[in-house]
Design an enzyme around this catalytic site. Sequence first.
Site, PDB file in Angstrom:
ATOM      1  N   HIS A   1       0.830  -1.201   0.000  1.00 57.52           N
ATOM      2  CA  HIS A   1       0.000   0.000   0.000  1.00 57.52           C
ATOM      3  C   HIS A   1       0.868   1.257   0.000  1.00 57.52           C
ATOM      4  O   HIS A   1       2.053   1.201   0.317  1.00 57.52           O
ATOM      5  CB  HIS A   1      -0.945   0.007   1.204  1.00 57.52           C
ATOM      6  CG  HIS A   1      -0.226   0.049   2.515  1.00 57.52           C
ATOM      7  ND1 HIS A   1       0.242  -1.079   3.140  1.00 57.52           N
ATOM      8  CD2 HIS A   1       0.141   1.091   3.301  1.00 57.52           C
ATOM      9  CE1 HIS A   1       0.857  -0.732   4.255  1.00 57.52           C
ATOM     10  NE2 HIS A   1       0.824   0.571   4.379  1.00 57.52           N
TER      11      HIS A   1
ATOM     12  N   ASP B   1       1.063   4.949   1.730  1.00 53.77           N
ATOM     13  CA  ASP B   1       0.510   5.630   2.917  1.00 53.77           C
ATOM     14  C   ASP B   1      -0.297   6.879   2.571  1.00 53.77           C
ATOM     15  O   ASP B   1      -1.316   7.155   3.185  1.00 53.77           O
ATOM     16  CB  ASP B   1       1.634   5.996   3.885  1.00 53.77           C
ATOM     17  CG  ASP B   1       2.157   4.763   4.613  1.00 53.77           C
ATOM     18  OD1 ASP B   1       1.511   3.700   4.533  1.00 53.77           O
ATOM     19  OD2 ASP B   1       3.218   4.864   5.259  1.00 53.77           O
TER      20      ASP B   1
ATOM     21  N   HIS C   1       4.776  -0.184  -0.148  1.00 59.06           N
ATOM     22  CA  HIS C   1       5.416  -1.111   0.799  1.00 59.06           C
ATOM     23  C   HIS C   1       4.412  -2.034   1.481  1.00 59.06           C
ATOM     24  O   HIS C   1       3.204  -1.821   1.401  1.00 59.06           O
ATOM     25  CB  HIS C   1       6.169  -0.314   1.868  1.00 59.06           C
ATOM     26  CG  HIS C   1       5.258   0.538   2.708  1.00 59.06           C
ATOM     27  ND1 HIS C   1       4.914   1.822   2.368  1.00 59.06           N
ATOM     28  CD2 HIS C   1       4.585   0.269   3.857  1.00 59.06           C
ATOM     29  CE1 HIS C   1       4.088   2.316   3.272  1.00 59.06           C
ATOM     30  NE2 HIS C   1       3.858   1.393   4.194  1.00 59.06           N
TER      31      HIS C   1
ATOM     32  N   ARG D   1       5.758  -8.856  16.927  1.00 60.54           N
ATOM     33  CA  ARG D   1       6.520  -7.710  16.423  1.00 60.54           C
ATOM     34  C   ARG D   1       5.879  -6.413  16.910  1.00 60.54           C
ATOM     35  O   ARG D   1       4.665  -6.232  16.758  1.00 60.54           O
ATOM     36  CB  ARG D   1       6.481  -7.759  14.896  1.00 60.54           C
ATOM     37  CG  ARG D   1       7.172  -6.625  14.139  1.00 60.54           C
ATOM     38  CD  ARG D   1       6.691  -6.725  12.707  1.00 60.54           C
ATOM     39  NE  ARG D   1       7.475  -6.011  11.720  1.00 60.54           N
ATOM     40  CZ  ARG D   1       7.212  -4.767  11.322  1.00 60.54           C
ATOM     41  NH1 ARG D   1       6.249  -4.071  11.886  1.00 60.54           N
ATOM     42  NH2 ARG D   1       7.928  -4.221  10.348  1.00 60.54           N
TER      43      ARG D   1
END
Length: 306
Positions: A217, A219, A275, A285
């Site tokens: 996508h 941002d 990304h 994470r």
Amino acid sequence: MTTRRRKAGEPTAQKREAHVQEEEGDRPYTRVLLQGALVICSLLVIRTFVDFEEKEYGQLATINEDIPHRFIEVGCSSDYDKEKVMFKGCIPSICGRVIMDHIVTREEAAKLLDVAKKGLSLGGSNGGASILDLHSGALSKGDKFVDIFSLQKTKSINIFTEDDFKLYTRVKDRIQHTITAEFGIPREKLFLTNPTFFSQMTTKPAQTVHDEYWHPHVDKETYGSFHYTSLLYLSEYGTDFKGGRFVFVDKDINKTVDPKRGRLSFFTSGSENLHYVEKLTSGTRYAITVSFTCNPQRAIDDPTLR
Ligand SMILES: *[C@@H]1O[C@H](CO)[C@@H](O)[C@H](O)[C@H]1NC(C)=O
């Protein structure tokens, strides 16, 4: 098929098989050649499939590197064209990706990790991705979001301290100054925007679209107000979790950033920086997304302890 008892002296099934193999053994070389050819064919087939599945990556920042400063320029997309005049001096004229491992100390990152864990312990998505936004109070819980500050009141507990918020704001300010210095923006022209949030990713299967962090996508498209995106990693690739690398999608070859505690990565938010995050294969994470805009109308305030 009928079964019958084996008469004494009659060969067992195993012995009979051994006998058959002895007979075929009359042509040992042919057999060895055929078997060899078969093995080679199988290996070729497997290799083709493995090659097909296995993606190749370029590495922008590996876990073993210590990176004081790395700037990788990428040509700006035309996404900013319409805003160049309106937000003069802030819209990027040079686009790129930056990695800096010493803007935030590992101790600060470890403390922020504690803040993230404390907050997220009150909620957590049913799927693989949860967020905690200290500005709005949004916390993933089940299939939706709740307000962590109301939740605190209902449970009459105080999970955050004044120090937690001071640390968060101090680190955020440092990131903001680093970005303005790097891209040559006057300080008063760049604003914090929303969403700015802690993220927690796990291997749990996605339950809603919010859990699907692995889709490429942009941002600026996804969030509208973003002009510069920054990510501060709170946990480490390879030890705290596997998979979960950050990946820039480029035409030639995709480029990875390995999350490392205290590693800051920031980039211009347009389509030059498409990304995604790889699916995790184990562990948990944690990171913080700190987002900036050139649009003063989309600015948000520092969070306050409520
Ligand atoms: C880069 O990632 C995208 C999205 O996962 C994928 O479609 C593409 O094939 C990858 N490119 C290369 C060169 O592996």
